[in-house]
Design a protein around this motif. Structure first.
Motif, mmCIF file in Angstrom:
data_model
loop_
_atom_site.group_PDB
_atom_site.id
_atom_site.type_symbol
_atom_site.label_atom_id
_atom_site.label_comp_id
_atom_site.label_asym_id
_atom_site.label_seq_id
_atom_site.Cartn_x
_atom_site.Cartn_y
_atom_site.Cartn_z
ATOM 1 N N ASP A 34 -10.864 3.410 1.116
ATOM 2 C CA ASP A 34 -11.150 4.853 0.127
ATOM 3 C C ASP A 34 -10.577 4.774 -1.304
ATOM 4 N N THR A 35 -11.329 5.945 -1.626
ATOM 5 C CA THR A 35 -10.998 5.969 -2.970
ATOM 6 C C THR A 35 -10.940 7.354 -3.106
ATOM 7 N N LEU A 228 -24.243 -0.009 8.908
ATOM 8 C CA LEU A 228 -23.964 0.178 7.818
ATOM 9 C C LEU A 228 -23.225 1.983 7.335
ATOM 10 N N SER A 229 -23.097 2.205 6.717
ATOM 11 C CA SER A 229 -22.571 3.491 6.209
ATOM 12 C C SER A 229 -22.888 3.869 4.762
ATOM 13 N N PRO A 230 -22.515 4.966 4.271
ATOM 14 C CA PRO A 230 -22.332 5.629 2.821
ATOM 15 C C PRO A 230 -21.475 5.828 2.612
ATOM 16 N N SER A 231 -20.602 5.330 3.677
ATOM 17 C CA SER A 231 -18.894 6.332 3.220
ATOM 18 C C SER A 231 -18.155 5.410 2.531
ATOM 19 N N LYS A 232 -18.397 3.933 2.090
ATOM 20 C CA LYS A 232 -18.226 3.441 1.462
ATOM 21 C C LYS A 232 -18.499 3.628 -0.209
ATOM 22 N N THR A 233 -19.383 3.694 -0.339
ATOM 23 C CA THR A 233 -20.287 3.597 -0.854
ATOM 24 C C THR A 233 -20.083 4.815 -1.646
ATOM 25 N N PHE A 234 -19.905 6.079 -0.908
ATOM 26 C CA PHE A 234 -20.048 7.639 -1.912
ATOM 27 C C PHE A 234 -18.675 7.916 -1.511
ATOM 28 N N ASN A 235 -17.400 7.328 -0.825
ATOM 29 C CA ASN A 235 -16.531 7.715 -0.635
ATOM 30 C C ASN A 235 -16.500 9.448 0.444
ATOM 31 N N LEU A 236 -16.993 8.983 1.912
ATOM 32 C CA LEU A 236 -17.665 9.838 2.292
ATOM 33 C C LEU A 236 -16.877 9.483 4.067
ATOM 34 N N ALA A 237 -15.743 8.359 3.648
ATOM 35 C CA ALA A 237 -15.815 8.083 4.995
ATOM 36 C C ALA A 237 -15.038 9.190 6.235
ATOM 37 N N GLY A 238 -14.310 10.365 5.513
ATOM 38 C CA GLY A 238 -14.050 11.150 6.501
ATOM 39 C C GLY A 238 -14.950 11.779 7.290
ATOM 40 N N SER A 344 -2.149 -3.205 2.305
ATOM 41 C CA SER A 344 -2.409 -2.981 3.600
ATOM 42 C C SER A 344 -1.818 -4.885 3.702
ATOM 43 N N GLY A 345 -0.658 -4.553 4.619
ATOM 44 C CA GLY A 345 0.043 -5.688 5.107
ATOM 45 C C GLY A 345 -1.118 -6.840 6.201
ATOM 46 N N GLY A 346 -1.081 -8.221 5.662
ATOM 47 C CA GLY A 346 -1.827 -8.716 5.783
ATOM 48 C C GLY A 346 -1.912 -9.406 7.046
ATOM 49 N N ALA A 347 -0.984 -9.316 8.236
ATOM 50 C CA ALA A 347 -0.478 -9.533 9.420
ATOM 51 C C ALA A 347 -1.400 -8.904 10.392
ATOM 52 N N ALA A 348 -1.654 -7.783 10.066
ATOM 53 C CA ALA A 348 -2.338 -6.800 10.937
ATOM 54 C C ALA A 348 -4.040 -7.565 10.564
ATOM 55 N N PHE A 349 -4.195 -8.588 9.767
ATOM 56 C CA PHE A 349 -5.345 -9.215 9.296
ATOM 57 C C PHE A 349 -5.910 -10.536 10.025
ATOM 58 N N GLY A 350 -4.681 -10.614 10.352
ATOM 59 C CA GLY A 350 -4.266 -12.614 11.199
ATOM 60 C C GLY A 350 -3.799 -13.110 9.650
ATOM 61 N N ALA A 351 -3.207 -12.855 8.663
ATOM 62 C CA ALA A 351 -2.926 -13.457 7.286
ATOM 63 C C ALA A 351 -1.201 -13.012 7.298
ATOM 64 N N PRO A 352 0.519 -12.740 7.720
ATOM 65 C CA PRO A 352 1.337 -12.178 7.125
ATOM 66 C C PRO A 352 1.689 -12.950 6.009
ATOM 67 N N GLY A 353 1.163 -13.617 5.423
ATOM 68 C CA GLY A 353 1.869 -14.298 3.693
ATOM 69 C C GLY A 353 0.188 -13.173 3.279
ATOM 70 N N PHE A 354 -0.657 -12.622 3.088
ATOM 71 C CA PHE A 354 -0.765 -11.665 2.420
ATOM 72 C C PHE A 354 -1.065 -10.099 2.281
ATOM 73 N N VAL A 355 -1.621 -10.057 1.373
ATOM 74 C CA VAL A 355 -1.646 -8.395 1.200
ATOM 75 C C VAL A 355 -2.456 -7.743 1.174
ATOM 76 N N ARG A 356 -3.363 -7.159 1.454
ATOM 77 C CA ARG A 356 -4.841 -6.407 0.633
ATOM 78 C C ARG A 356 -4.603 -5.033 -0.766
ATOM 79 N N ILE A 357 -5.117 -5.318 -1.686
ATOM 80 C CA ILE A 357 -5.008 -4.310 -2.230
ATOM 81 C C ILE A 357 -6.792 -3.566 -2.344
ATOM 82 N N ASN A 358 -6.322 -1.637 -2.637
ATOM 83 C CA ASN A 358 -7.504 -1.299 -2.713
ATOM 84 C C ASN A 358 -7.147 -0.915 -4.083
ATOM 85 N N PHE A 359 -8.057 -1.420 -5.240
ATOM 86 C CA PHE A 359 -7.922 -0.898 -6.529
ATOM 87 C C PHE A 359 -9.133 -0.014 -6.470
ATOM 88 N N GLY A 360 -9.325 1.056 -5.820
ATOM 89 C CA GLY A 360 -10.434 2.772 -5.853
ATOM 90 C C GLY A 360 -10.067 3.333 -6.080
#
Length: 382
Positions: A34-35, A228-238, A344-360
Protein backbone atom coordinates in the motif's frame (compact mmCIF):
# COMPACT_ATOMS: atom_id res chain seq x y z
CA UNK A 1 -7.29 20.53 -7.80
CA UNK A 2 -3.98 20.79 -5.95
CA UNK A 3 -2.40 17.39 -5.35
CA UNK A 4 0.71 17.01 -3.22
CA UNK A 5 2.24 13.55 -3.14
CA UNK A 6 5.13 14.88 -1.05
CA UNK A 7 2.68 15.49 1.80
CA UNK A 8 3.78 13.51 4.84
CA UNK A 9 1.12 11.65 6.84
CA UNK A 10 2.48 10.12 10.04
CA UNK A 11 1.02 6.62 10.19
CA UNK A 12 3.47 5.25 12.75
CA UNK A 13 0.98 5.62 15.60
CA UNK A 14 -2.06 4.46 13.61
CA UNK A 15 -3.50 1.03 12.78
CA UNK A 16 -1.19 0.78 9.74
CA UNK A 17 0.15 -2.75 9.20
CA UNK A 18 2.94 -1.28 7.10
CA UNK A 19 4.16 1.18 9.71
CA UNK A 20 3.64 -1.00 12.78
CA UNK A 21 5.69 -3.95 11.57
CA UNK A 22 8.83 -2.20 12.80
CA UNK A 23 7.17 -0.39 15.68
CA UNK A 24 9.67 1.35 17.98
CA UNK A 25 12.50 0.55 15.56
CA UNK A 26 14.29 2.98 13.29
CA UNK A 27 13.33 1.09 10.14
CA UNK A 28 11.80 2.67 7.03
CA UNK A 29 8.97 0.34 5.91
CA UNK A 30 9.08 -0.26 2.15
CA UNK A 31 7.39 -3.63 2.10
CA UNK A 32 3.62 -4.36 1.94
CA UNK A 33 1.91 -3.01 -1.19
CA UNK A 34 0.00 0.00 0.00
CA UNK A 35 1.22 3.53 -0.59
CA UNK A 36 1.73 6.41 1.81
CA UNK A 37 -0.35 8.79 -0.33
CA UNK A 38 -3.68 10.20 0.80
CA UNK A 39 -6.52 8.87 -1.34
CA UNK A 40 -8.32 11.07 -3.88
CA UNK A 41 -10.10 14.05 -2.26
CA UNK A 42 -13.51 13.02 -3.57
CA UNK A 43 -13.13 9.59 -1.97
CA UNK A 44 -12.42 11.17 1.40
CA UNK A 45 -15.32 13.62 1.00
CA UNK A 46 -17.88 10.97 0.11
CA UNK A 47 -16.75 8.65 2.91
CA UNK A 48 -17.20 11.52 5.36
CA UNK A 49 -20.69 12.19 4.00
CA UNK A 50 -21.66 8.54 4.28
CA UNK A 51 -20.33 8.28 7.85
CA UNK A 52 -22.33 11.40 8.76
CA UNK A 53 -25.55 9.49 8.00
CA UNK A 54 -24.83 7.48 11.14
CA UNK A 55 -26.58 4.26 10.08
CA UNK A 56 -24.56 1.32 8.79
CA UNK A 57 -26.97 -1.48 8.01
CA UNK A 58 -26.70 -4.02 5.23
CA UNK A 59 -26.10 -2.54 1.79
CA UNK A 60 -26.07 -3.58 -1.85
CA UNK A 61 -23.71 -2.88 -4.73
CA UNK A 62 -24.41 0.64 -6.06
CA UNK A 63 -25.71 0.44 -9.65
CA UNK A 64 -23.51 3.43 -10.44
CA UNK A 65 -20.41 1.45 -9.46
CA UNK A 66 -21.36 -1.42 -11.76
CA UNK A 67 -21.86 1.02 -14.63
CA UNK A 68 -18.53 2.69 -13.87
CA UNK A 69 -16.67 -0.64 -13.96
CA UNK A 70 -18.24 -1.65 -17.27
CA UNK A 71 -17.48 1.74 -18.81
CA UNK A 72 -13.94 1.85 -17.41
CA UNK A 73 -12.97 -1.54 -18.80
CA UNK A 74 -14.36 -0.65 -22.20
CA UNK A 75 -12.73 2.78 -22.42
CA UNK A 76 -9.34 2.04 -20.83
CA UNK A 77 -8.75 -1.52 -21.99
CA UNK A 78 -11.11 -2.18 -24.89
CA UNK A 79 -12.78 -4.98 -22.94
CA UNK A 80 -16.57 -5.17 -23.22
CA UNK A 81 -18.15 -7.04 -20.31
CA UNK A 82 -21.67 -7.77 -19.18
CA UNK A 83 -22.60 -6.56 -15.68
CA UNK A 84 -23.73 -10.04 -14.63
CA UNK A 85 -20.16 -11.30 -15.08
CA UNK A 86 -19.04 -9.32 -12.01
CA UNK A 87 -18.78 -11.10 -8.64
CA UNK A 88 -18.00 -8.66 -5.83
CA UNK A 89 -15.45 -9.67 -3.20
CA UNK A 90 -14.12 -8.16 0.04
CA UNK A 91 -10.55 -8.62 -1.16
CA UNK A 92 -8.54 -10.05 -4.00
CA UNK A 93 -6.77 -12.74 -1.95
CA UNK A 94 -10.03 -14.46 -1.10
CA UNK A 95 -10.69 -14.51 -4.85
CA UNK A 96 -7.48 -16.47 -5.38
CA UNK A 97 -8.57 -18.98 -2.76
CA UNK A 98 -12.07 -19.36 -4.15
CA UNK A 99 -10.69 -19.82 -7.67
CA UNK A 100 -8.48 -22.67 -6.44
CA UNK A 101 -11.18 -24.39 -4.42
CA UNK A 102 -13.75 -24.08 -7.19
CA UNK A 103 -11.54 -25.54 -9.91
CA UNK A 104 -8.91 -27.80 -8.34
CA UNK A 105 -9.63 -30.95 -6.34
CA UNK A 106 -7.27 -32.08 -3.61
CA UNK A 107 -5.71 -34.58 -6.02
CA UNK A 108 -5.16 -32.03 -8.78
CA UNK A 109 -2.69 -29.18 -9.18
CA UNK A 110 -2.41 -25.50 -10.03
CA UNK A 111 0.32 -23.94 -12.11
CA UNK A 112 1.89 -20.50 -11.67
CA UNK A 113 4.96 -18.43 -12.57
CA UNK A 114 7.41 -18.18 -9.68
CA UNK A 115 8.63 -16.19 -7.88
CA UNK A 116 5.20 -14.72 -7.26
CA UNK A 117 3.10 -12.84 -4.71
CA UNK A 118 2.98 -15.26 -1.71
CA UNK A 119 -0.86 -15.59 -1.41
CA UNK A 120 -0.84 -17.33 -4.81
CA UNK A 121 1.20 -20.19 -3.36
CA UNK A 122 -0.77 -20.20 -0.12
CA UNK A 123 -4.08 -20.43 -1.99
CA UNK A 124 -2.78 -23.16 -4.31
CA UNK A 125 -1.76 -25.26 -1.28
CA UNK A 126 -5.06 -24.95 0.59
CA UNK A 127 -6.37 -28.17 2.13
CA UNK A 128 -3.33 -30.15 1.02
CA UNK A 129 -3.40 -29.20 -2.66
CA UNK A 130 -0.20 -28.84 -4.67
CA UNK A 131 1.10 -26.48 -7.35
CA UNK A 132 3.77 -26.52 -10.03
CA UNK A 133 6.06 -23.63 -10.88
CA UNK A 134 6.67 -22.03 -14.24
CA UNK A 135 10.13 -20.49 -13.96
CA UNK A 136 10.38 -16.75 -14.47
CA UNK A 137 13.49 -15.81 -16.43
CA UNK A 138 15.12 -12.58 -17.57
CA UNK A 139 14.68 -11.65 -21.23
CA UNK A 140 15.63 -8.27 -22.65
CA UNK A 141 15.65 -6.56 -19.25
CA UNK A 142 12.23 -8.00 -18.33
CA UNK A 143 11.02 -10.84 -16.14
CA UNK A 144 8.89 -13.30 -18.17
CA UNK A 145 7.45 -16.75 -17.50
CA UNK A 146 9.06 -19.57 -19.49
CA UNK A 147 6.01 -21.55 -20.64
CA UNK A 148 7.99 -23.45 -23.27
CA UNK A 149 10.10 -25.07 -20.53
CA UNK A 150 6.96 -25.80 -18.47
CA UNK A 151 5.68 -28.25 -21.10
CA UNK A 152 8.07 -30.90 -19.80
CA UNK A 153 6.43 -31.07 -16.36
CA UNK A 154 2.78 -31.35 -17.47
CA UNK A 155 1.13 -34.67 -16.57
CA UNK A 156 -2.60 -33.93 -16.86
CA UNK A 157 -3.20 -33.19 -13.18
CA UNK A 158 -3.10 -29.44 -13.81
CA UNK A 159 -6.48 -27.67 -13.77
CA UNK A 160 -5.78 -24.00 -13.00
CA UNK A 161 -3.22 -21.55 -14.36
CA UNK A 162 -2.68 -18.62 -11.99
CA UNK A 163 -1.26 -15.49 -13.62
CA UNK A 164 -0.35 -12.01 -12.41
CA UNK A 165 -0.29 -9.08 -14.87
CA UNK A 166 1.29 -6.64 -14.23
CA UNK A 167 3.61 -9.12 -12.60
CA UNK A 168 4.16 -8.95 -8.86
CA UNK A 169 7.02 -8.88 -7.85
CA UNK A 170 8.86 -8.17 -11.12
CA UNK A 171 6.75 -5.34 -12.56
CA UNK A 172 6.45 -6.85 -16.06
CA UNK A 173 3.55 -5.70 -18.23
CA UNK A 174 2.85 -8.59 -20.58
CA UNK A 175 2.62 -7.85 -24.30
CA UNK A 176 -0.19 -9.23 -26.46
CA UNK A 177 2.00 -11.92 -28.04
CA UNK A 178 3.09 -13.10 -24.57
CA UNK A 179 -0.50 -13.24 -23.37
CA UNK A 180 -1.48 -15.18 -26.49
CA UNK A 181 1.27 -17.68 -25.71
CA UNK A 182 -0.18 -18.08 -22.21
CA UNK A 183 -3.69 -18.46 -23.63
CA UNK A 184 -2.57 -21.09 -26.14
CA UNK A 185 -0.76 -22.97 -23.36
CA UNK A 186 -3.97 -22.94 -21.31
CA UNK A 187 -6.05 -24.07 -24.29
CA UNK A 188 -3.65 -26.90 -25.10
CA UNK A 189 -3.81 -28.20 -21.53
CA UNK A 190 -7.48 -27.34 -20.89
CA UNK A 191 -6.74 -25.03 -17.97
CA UNK A 192 -8.95 -22.47 -16.28
CA UNK A 193 -7.00 -19.21 -16.01
CA UNK A 194 -7.20 -17.01 -12.91
CA UNK A 195 -5.47 -13.71 -13.67
CA UNK A 196 -4.71 -11.17 -10.95
CA UNK A 197 -4.79 -7.78 -12.68
CA UNK A 198 -5.00 -5.61 -9.57
CA UNK A 199 -2.12 -3.35 -10.72
CA UNK A 200 -3.57 -2.81 -14.21
CA UNK A 201 -4.01 0.96 -13.75
CA UNK A 202 -0.41 1.43 -12.61
CA UNK A 203 1.49 1.28 -15.90
CA UNK A 204 4.71 3.28 -15.59
CA UNK A 205 6.52 2.60 -18.84
CA UNK A 206 5.54 5.14 -21.51
CA UNK A 207 3.84 3.59 -24.52
CA UNK A 208 2.69 0.43 -22.77
CA UNK A 209 -0.94 -0.50 -22.16
CA UNK A 210 -2.46 -3.16 -19.97
CA UNK A 211 -4.27 -5.90 -21.91
CA UNK A 212 -6.77 -7.98 -19.90
CA UNK A 213 -6.17 -11.69 -20.48
CA UNK A 214 -9.89 -12.28 -20.96
CA UNK A 215 -10.05 -9.69 -23.75
CA UNK A 216 -7.67 -11.60 -26.04
CA UNK A 217 -10.24 -13.78 -27.80
CA UNK A 218 -13.31 -15.94 -27.20
CA UNK A 219 -11.29 -18.86 -25.85
CA UNK A 220 -9.49 -16.68 -23.29
CA UNK A 221 -12.78 -15.13 -22.25
CA UNK A 222 -14.51 -18.43 -21.58
CA UNK A 223 -11.72 -19.98 -19.52
CA UNK A 224 -10.94 -16.86 -17.44
CA UNK A 225 -11.42 -15.53 -13.93
CA UNK A 226 -10.09 -11.96 -13.78
CA UNK A 227 -9.44 -10.40 -10.38
CA UNK A 228 -9.56 -6.60 -10.14
CA UNK A 229 -9.83 -3.87 -7.52
CA UNK A 230 -9.45 -0.11 -7.12
CA UNK A 231 -7.39 -0.76 -3.98
CA UNK A 232 -3.84 -0.47 -5.35
CA UNK A 233 -4.79 2.25 -7.84
CA UNK A 234 -6.31 4.64 -5.30
CA UNK A 235 -4.76 3.38 -2.01
CA UNK A 236 -8.00 1.84 -0.69
CA UNK A 237 -6.60 -1.56 0.34
CA UNK A 238 -7.80 -1.35 3.95
CA UNK A 239 -11.41 -0.87 2.86
CA UNK A 240 -11.73 -4.02 0.77
CA UNK A 241 -13.63 -3.73 -2.52
CA UNK A 242 -12.61 -6.19 -5.21
CA UNK A 243 -14.22 -8.18 -7.97
CA UNK A 244 -13.93 -11.32 -10.03
CA UNK A 245 -15.08 -10.98 -13.62
CA UNK A 246 -16.17 -14.40 -14.90
CA UNK A 247 -17.79 -14.54 -18.36
CA UNK A 248 -18.34 -18.32 -18.44
CA UNK A 249 -21.66 -19.12 -16.67
CA UNK A 250 -20.49 -22.49 -15.34
CA UNK A 251 -17.22 -21.11 -13.99
CA UNK A 252 -19.16 -18.24 -12.41
CA UNK A 253 -21.67 -20.63 -10.79
CA UNK A 254 -18.85 -22.80 -9.41
CA UNK A 255 -17.14 -19.69 -8.04
CA UNK A 256 -20.35 -18.42 -6.40
CA UNK A 257 -21.24 -21.84 -4.99
CA UNK A 258 -17.76 -22.16 -3.45
CA UNK A 259 -18.04 -18.66 -1.96
CA UNK A 260 -21.45 -19.27 -0.39
CA UNK A 261 -21.43 -18.91 3.39
CA UNK A 262 -17.65 -18.36 3.47
CA UNK A 263 -16.91 -15.10 1.67
CA UNK A 264 -18.59 -12.07 3.29
CA UNK A 265 -20.23 -9.20 1.44
CA UNK A 266 -18.29 -6.07 0.58
CA UNK A 267 -18.23 -3.37 3.22
CA UNK A 268 -20.67 -0.52 2.49
CA UNK A 269 -17.94 2.11 2.96
CA UNK A 270 -15.74 0.24 0.49
CA UNK A 271 -18.50 0.58 -2.10
CA UNK A 272 -18.68 4.33 -1.45
CA UNK A 273 -14.91 4.70 -1.86
CA UNK A 274 -14.75 2.55 -5.00
CA UNK A 275 -17.57 4.49 -6.64
CA UNK A 276 -16.03 7.87 -5.88
CA UNK A 277 -12.58 6.70 -7.02
CA UNK A 278 -13.74 5.31 -10.35
CA UNK A 279 -15.99 8.32 -11.00
CA UNK A 280 -13.74 11.18 -9.89
CA UNK A 281 -10.23 9.80 -9.39
CA UNK A 282 -8.66 10.15 -12.83
CA UNK A 283 -6.87 13.46 -12.23
CA UNK A 284 -5.46 12.10 -8.98
CA UNK A 285 -4.39 8.85 -10.68
CA UNK A 286 -2.61 10.72 -13.47
CA UNK A 287 -0.70 12.82 -10.95
CA UNK A 288 0.18 9.73 -8.90
CA UNK A 289 1.58 7.98 -11.99
CA UNK A 290 3.77 11.00 -12.76
CA UNK A 291 5.10 10.92 -9.20
CA UNK A 292 5.68 7.15 -9.26
CA UNK A 293 7.56 7.36 -12.57
CA UNK A 294 10.10 9.73 -11.02
CA UNK A 295 10.36 7.45 -7.97
CA UNK A 296 10.95 4.50 -10.28
CA UNK A 297 13.77 6.29 -12.09
CA UNK A 298 15.34 7.31 -8.79
CA UNK A 299 15.22 3.82 -7.31
CA UNK A 300 16.37 2.06 -10.48
CA UNK A 301 19.37 4.36 -10.93
CA UNK A 302 20.49 4.36 -7.32
CA UNK A 303 20.06 0.63 -6.67
CA UNK A 304 21.86 -0.38 -9.86
CA UNK A 305 24.77 1.84 -8.85
CA UNK A 306 25.14 -0.05 -5.56
CA UNK A 307 27.68 -2.91 -5.43
CA UNK A 308 26.09 -6.35 -5.33
CA UNK A 309 22.56 -5.20 -6.23
CA UNK A 310 20.61 -5.27 -9.47
CA UNK A 311 17.03 -4.26 -10.29
CA UNK A 312 15.34 -4.38 -13.68
CA UNK A 313 13.18 -1.28 -14.24
CA UNK A 314 9.57 -2.23 -13.43
CA UNK A 315 7.16 -1.50 -16.28
CA UNK A 316 4.16 -1.37 -13.96
CA UNK A 317 3.19 -1.42 -10.26
CA UNK A 318 5.05 0.58 -7.60
CA UNK A 319 7.14 -2.46 -6.70
CA UNK A 320 10.74 -3.29 -7.60
CA UNK A 321 12.40 -6.71 -7.50
CA UNK A 322 15.99 -6.39 -6.27
CA UNK A 323 18.50 -9.15 -6.93
CA UNK A 324 20.74 -9.17 -3.87
CA UNK A 325 22.19 -12.66 -4.43
CA UNK A 326 25.67 -11.25 -5.11
CA UNK A 327 25.93 -9.70 -1.65
CA UNK A 328 28.26 -11.45 0.82
CA UNK A 329 25.43 -11.86 3.35
CA UNK A 330 23.36 -14.87 4.31
CA UNK A 331 20.00 -13.09 4.44
CA UNK A 332 19.60 -9.88 2.38
CA UNK A 333 16.27 -9.07 4.00
CA UNK A 334 17.73 -9.19 7.52
CA UNK A 335 20.84 -7.29 6.41
CA UNK A 336 18.77 -4.34 5.19
CA UNK A 337 16.45 -4.38 8.22
CA UNK A 338 19.53 -4.03 10.40
CA UNK A 339 20.52 -1.10 8.17
CA UNK A 340 17.14 0.53 8.83
CA UNK A 341 15.26 -0.39 5.62
CA UNK A 342 12.40 -2.88 5.72
CA UNK A 343 11.74 -4.64 2.40
CA UNK A 344 9.64 -7.72 1.67
CA UNK A 345 11.90 -10.76 1.92
CA UNK A 346 12.26 -12.73 -1.30
CA UNK A 347 12.01 -16.12 0.43
CA UNK A 348 8.22 -15.76 0.77
CA UNK A 349 8.01 -15.22 -3.01
CA UNK A 350 10.17 -18.26 -3.72
CA UNK A 351 13.49 -16.41 -4.24
CA UNK A 352 15.58 -16.01 -1.04
CA UNK A 353 18.32 -13.98 -2.72
CA UNK A 354 15.93 -11.16 -3.61
CA UNK A 355 14.02 -8.43 -1.79
CA UNK A 356 11.00 -6.44 -2.98
CA UNK A 357 10.83 -2.68 -2.57
CA UNK A 358 7.66 -0.60 -2.45
CA UNK A 359 8.51 2.84 -3.85
CA UNK A 360 4.98 4.21 -3.42
CA UNK A 361 6.04 6.71 -0.79
CA UNK A 362 7.22 10.28 -0.37
CA UNK A 363 10.40 10.90 -2.34
CA UNK A 364 12.30 12.29 0.62
CA UNK A 365 11.68 9.05 2.51
CA UNK A 366 12.83 7.04 -0.50
CA UNK A 367 16.04 9.08 -0.72
CA UNK A 368 16.66 8.46 2.97
CA UNK A 369 16.22 4.71 2.47
CA UNK A 370 18.64 4.74 -0.48
CA UNK A 371 21.21 6.57 1.66
CA UNK A 372 20.90 3.94 4.38
CA UNK A 373 21.36 1.15 1.85
CA UNK A 374 24.50 2.76 0.45
CA UNK A 375 25.99 3.20 3.91
CA UNK A 376 25.28 -0.42 4.80
CA UNK A 377 26.87 -1.69 1.59
CA UNK A 378 29.93 0.49 2.13
CA UNK A 379 30.38 -1.10 5.54
CA UNK A 380 30.65 -4.50 3.84
CA UNK A 381 33.61 -3.28 1.80
CA UNK A 382 35.66 -2.10 4.78
Amino acid sequence: MTLNFDLWVDRSHSDSVKWNKYNNQDVIPLWVADTDFTSPPQVIKELQQRVAEGVFGYGFTPPELIDLVVKRLAERYGWTINPEWIVWLPGLVCGLNVAVRANVSQHETSLMPTPIYPPFMQAAQSEGRQFKSVNVIEQNQRWVADFAAAENQMDGSEKLLMLCNPYNPGGTVYRREELLEQQEFARRHNLVVCCDEIHCDLILEPGLKHIPFASLNADAEQRSITLLSPSKTFNLAGLGASMAIIPNPQLRKNFLDTSEGIVPHVNILAYVAATAAYRDGEEWLSAQLDYLRVNRELVTARINAMPGLRMLPPEGTYLGWIDASALPVQDPYRFFVEAGVGFSGGAAFGAPGFVRINFGCQRALLEKAMDRMESALQSLER
